[in-house]
Design a protein around this motif. Structure first.
Motif, PDB file in Angstrom:
ATOM      1  N   GLU A   1      45.094  28.329  41.228  1.00 22.03           N
ATOM      2  CA  GLU A   1      43.910  29.178  41.114  1.00 22.03           C
ATOM      3  C   GLU A   1      43.808  30.220  42.234  1.00 22.03           C
ATOM      4  O   GLU A   1      43.012  31.149  42.166  1.00 22.03           O
TER       5      GLU A   1
ATOM      6  N   ARG B   1      44.114  35.845  43.536  1.00 17.89           N
ATOM      7  CA  ARG B   1      42.778  35.922  44.128  1.00 17.89           C
ATOM      8  C   ARG B   1      42.704  37.193  45.005  1.00 17.89           C
ATOM      9  O   ARG B   1      43.632  37.491  45.739  1.00 17.89           O
TER      10      ARG B   1
ATOM     11  N   ARG C   1      36.749  36.182  40.057  1.00 22.12           N
ATOM     12  CA  ARG C   1      37.839  35.352  40.587  1.00 22.12           C
ATOM     13  C   ARG C   1      39.015  36.194  41.064  1.00 22.12           C
ATOM     14  O   ARG C   1      39.790  35.756  41.907  1.00 22.12           O
TER      15      ARG C   1
END
Ligand code: NCD
Length: 312
Positions: A37, A41, A70
């Motif tokens: 994740e 970014r 995000r």
């Protein structure tokens, strides 16, 4: 990654705007983001997304906004056309020209078929169609295909059933168009006579020699399906409330119907659901509609990053 740099500055109005290879590259990028994740970014820091929603939305708008945040970017826009100058009579062309002068990319949902294409002609920045009336909804298709790929490991050779409002369901139109480009797909279109798939979609499938059939009965088709794509009857697109009331509960997926389905079939739904999937199905391991909503955010992150040109 192959082809992603090709997507820089491109609008997405319907699935055919991207090649199969370009879509596959987006899925690979989305899978990479899902696994890590932190990847990408802040890659869109300083970039602005305009979300112009002239029709209600929960998942599509929130997932685009979450995707942009995000990636480190920001968004501006409206979720209620009543609060925009459209309610004062401003033309779509003028609204779009303004939004394009403030933002780097526009995501628009509008009740009029063809409005996204029109918007892209007036916009100096890329326009992503988040649904134009009963026409197309290409980012839901990216979501649907990524979900199928992640959960079943492939898209080629699957038998996909579409059930419900196939006439007005823009997610169905876009997914059928996109699936027709994969190998040996069979599509089964299950709907009442009044809500069959529009002729222009059927003609496209015929031109590409896609194996498809149309049925009114849901039970008969259950055993052969790898994917069951349920849809809501689209109340807002009916001219007559009586017709809506007569047709709205034609198909309700319940445990009894699921008992004749394959053990590894998956049930998808773009959501919102009304009555067409009984809540008892939510705990069935084959119910994939909430996972599908999450994949939507990852694939929209991949799309925004690619169109904004921050990946190559
Ligand atoms: C769909 C839509 O808006 O077309 N929802 C969505 O985008 N997730 C389906 C629907 O509204 O029934």
């Amino acid at each position: 990654m192959l082809h992603l740099s090709n997507l820089k500055d491109r609008s997405l109005i319907e699935p055919e705007d991207f090649t199969l290879e370009e879509m596959e590259s987006l899925f690979s990028l989305a899978e990479k983001i899902e696994k890590d994740e932190k990847y990408l970014r802040d890659s869109c820091k300083g970039r602005l997304l305009a979300t112009l929603f002239f029709e209600p939305s929960t998942r599509t708008r929130l997932s685009f906004e979450a995707a942009m945040l995000r990636l480190g970017g920001s968004f501006l826009g409206f979720a209620d056309p009543g609060s925009s100058s459209a309610s004062k009579g401003e033309s779509l062309a003028d609204t779009i020209r303004m939004a394009a002068s403030y933002a780097d990319i526009i995501v628009m949902r509008n009740p009029k078929e063809g409005s996204a294409l029109l918007a892209s002609r007036y916009s100096s920045v890329p326009v992503i169609n988040a649904g134009d009336g009963g026409h197309h909804h290409p980012t839901q298709t990216l979501t649907d295909l990524l979900t199928i790929k992640r959960l079943l490991g492939k898209i080629d050779t699957l038998t996909v059933g579409f059930c419900g409002d196939l006439k007005f369901g823009r997610t169905v139109h876009s997914l059928a168009e996109a699936l027709s480009r994969y190998n040996k797909i069979k599509m089964v279109f299950i709907s009442p006579k009044e809500l069959v798939l529009p002729d222009y979609i059927k003609l496209n499938l015929q031109k590409q020699n896609v194996n498809f059939e149309e049925k009114e009965n849901m039970e008969q088709s259950m055993p052969e399906l790898d994917v069951l794509y349920m849809t809501r009857v689209q109340r807002e697109r009916f001219f007559n409330e009586d017709d809506y009331i007569r047709l709205k509960d034609t198909y309700v997926l319940n445990s009894e119907k699921m008992s004749s389905a394959k053990n590894n079939m998956i049930v998808l739904h773009p959501l919102p659901r009304v009555n067409e999937i009984s809540v008892e199905i939510d705990n069935d391991s084959r119910a994939a509609y909430f996972k599908q909503a999450k994949y939507g955010m990852y694939v929209r992150m991949a799309l925004l990053a690619s169109v904004l040109g921050v990946v190559c």
